[in-house]
Design an enzyme around this catalytic site. Structure first.
Site: not given
Ligand SMILES: Cc1ncc(COP(=O)(O)O)c(C=O)c1O
Length: 447
Positions: A143, A246, A274
């Site tokens: 994700y 990511d 986060k």
């Molecule tokens: C690995 C990862 N990348 C990107 C995101 C997206 O982040 P946001 O919810 O702050 O837009 C998340 C959200 O859970 C994530 O777990």
């Protein structure tokens, strides 16, 4: 079965004004509990029940809710009249950028955004500008946010996905209506831990970027096999695509330098969110200076637009600086503490499943863990979806909620320990896991 009448009432009201009644639809989950207080390692709901929190709001709260050091810094900033100047640069954003460039070895230059999704969006757009190519590779079971390039193929049912494909790619399975068909054709979804499929896609399409979580932490904790991330680096260099890690979930949680500093592989670009500010809304996109400079390219036709009214807002920026300061204190006491608790949790869970004769394993990286009811740690989504009994997992999570332990009640979701958790919290959790598993009827358990 616990009832949640006050939560129901609040939700009923909110649904009158908010579609689904909740401001982020992935928070819409049964049982529908409204939490009204959070402190340290605990959540309290509208009925007055207290829970030991392992959800951590999808993982930002690495220091725990309302960490005193971070809170104090934010309160001080507000008292000192922190306001979004929104004109020119600020001393604060420079301080945060310098701290990050000093402590995150894969980052020579950095920009700030408000959410992980914004940061992955900009990372991919930058990669397209840099390479002059349009295609993107993503992971089945990964994700990376809500936007068109990445909102697909997370927990895709195998009936929809079809049999394991390697080397090759899976059909695009969007998580959002409204993604143009032409855009879907630019996104190629492959297995994690599968270098041959990267080559397969790169031979067929001009690939601008491959984006991956270095550990898949949106379907528990699925680790890279030995050599996999280094293999991605080699393929990025061979085929000329931009390698994006990511680290929105892994960044700061596993190390200040993210998982990149643990595995020793340097991506071209890296994204954090986060835990970057322990729950305050800020994200970063960083990487090699020669790539990041394209956000300020002297030629307008090459410049990548990066703008945002709230970028580097003083409140989350202050929180991020304080979070880094806290993580650096006492020679890494935060990391030592969560590693000790994580180790105890893993050992305790392994003993419980052995005592009960269950077919289960614990996957863990530091403070992040997941119990899988399988005979091995899954290597990718297909392996997990084919072998893990999801209904048993959800049954356990719901049983634990009844007992004051909040594992997010969706099967395979990562559990997160924070610095605020104590040894006693872990012991209580282990006792409740054992009791819960004992109460789950024998016919549900996959022995
Ligand atoms: C690995 C990862 N990348 C990107 C995101 C997206 O982040 P946001 O919810 O702050 O837009 C998340 C959200 O859970 C994530 O777990």
């Amino acid at each position: 079965m616990r009832l949640y009448p006050r939560s129901e009432e609040i939700l009923r009201k909110n649904r009158c004004f908010i579609p689904g009644g909740v401001a982020s639809l992935n928070r819409s989950i049964k049982p529908e509990i409204v939490f009204v207080k959070r402190h340290g390692a605990y959540l309290c709901d509208a009925e007055g029940n207290r829970y030991i929190d392992y959800h951590a709001a999808f993982a930002p709260h690495f220091l725990g809710h309302n960490d005193p050091y971070v809170t104090e810094a934010v309160v001080r900033a507000l008292r000192d009249h922190a306001s979004l100047y929104g004109s020119g640069t600020t001393i604060l954003e420079g301080q945060l950028a310098e701290l990050i460039c000093r402590h995150v070895s894969s980052v020579e230059s950095v920009q700030f955004l408000n959410s992980g999704s914004e940061a992955t969006y900009q990372a991919i757009r930058l990669a397209r500008a840099l390479t002059g190519r349009d295609h993107v590779v993503v992971m089945q079971g990964g994700y990376n946010g809500w936007h068109n390039d990445v909102s697909c193929n997370l927990m895709t049912p195998l009936e929809e996905l079809g049999p394991r494909v390697s080397p090759g790619e899976y059909p695009y399975k969007g998580m959002s209506a409204g993604t143009p068909l032409d855009h879907q054709k630019l996104v190629h979804c492959i297995n994690f831990n599968d270098l041959e499929s990267v080559e397969y896609v790169c031979e067929k399409y001009p690939v601008a970027a491959l984006i991956t979580e270095p550990i898949l932490q949106n379907i528990g904790v699925i680790k890279p096999e030995a050599g996999y991330l280094a293999g991605l680096r080699r393929l990025a260099d061979r085929y000329g695509f931009v390698l994006i890690f990511d680290e929105v979930k892994t960044g700061f949680r596993h190390a200040l330098g993210g998982y990149a500093s643990i595995c020793g592989v340097t991506p071209d670009l890296v994204v954090y969110g986060k835990a970057l500010a322990n729950g305050y809304p800020i994200a970063m996109l960083g990487g090699k200076k020669c790539l990041m400079e394209w956000f300020a390219h002297p030629e307008p036709s090459k410049r990548v637009l990066l703008a945002g009214t709230y970028n580097a807002h003083p409140v989350p920026t202050t929180a991020a600086i304080a979070t880094i300061e806290r993580l650096l204190m006492n020679e890494g006491e935060v990391y030592r503490h969560v590693e000790q608790l994580g180790g105890r949790m893993q050992q305790g869970l392994e003993k419980i499943v052995a005592r009960l004769g269950l077919n289960a394993v614990v996957a863990r990286q530091g403070s992040a863990f997941c119990l899988y009811f399988m005979d091995h740690c899954p290597k990718d989504w297909h392996d997990l979806a084919a072998n893990h009994p999801f209904s048993l997992d959800e049954y356990l999570r719901r049983e634990l909620i009844e007992r004051g332990i909040y594992f997010f009640p969706v099967a395979t979701k990562q559990c997160s320990i924070s610095f605020a958790h104590s040894r006693e919290d872990v012991e209580v959790t282990l006792r409740q896991v054992e009791e819960s598993l004992r109460t789950i009827e024998g016919n549900i358990l996959a022995k």
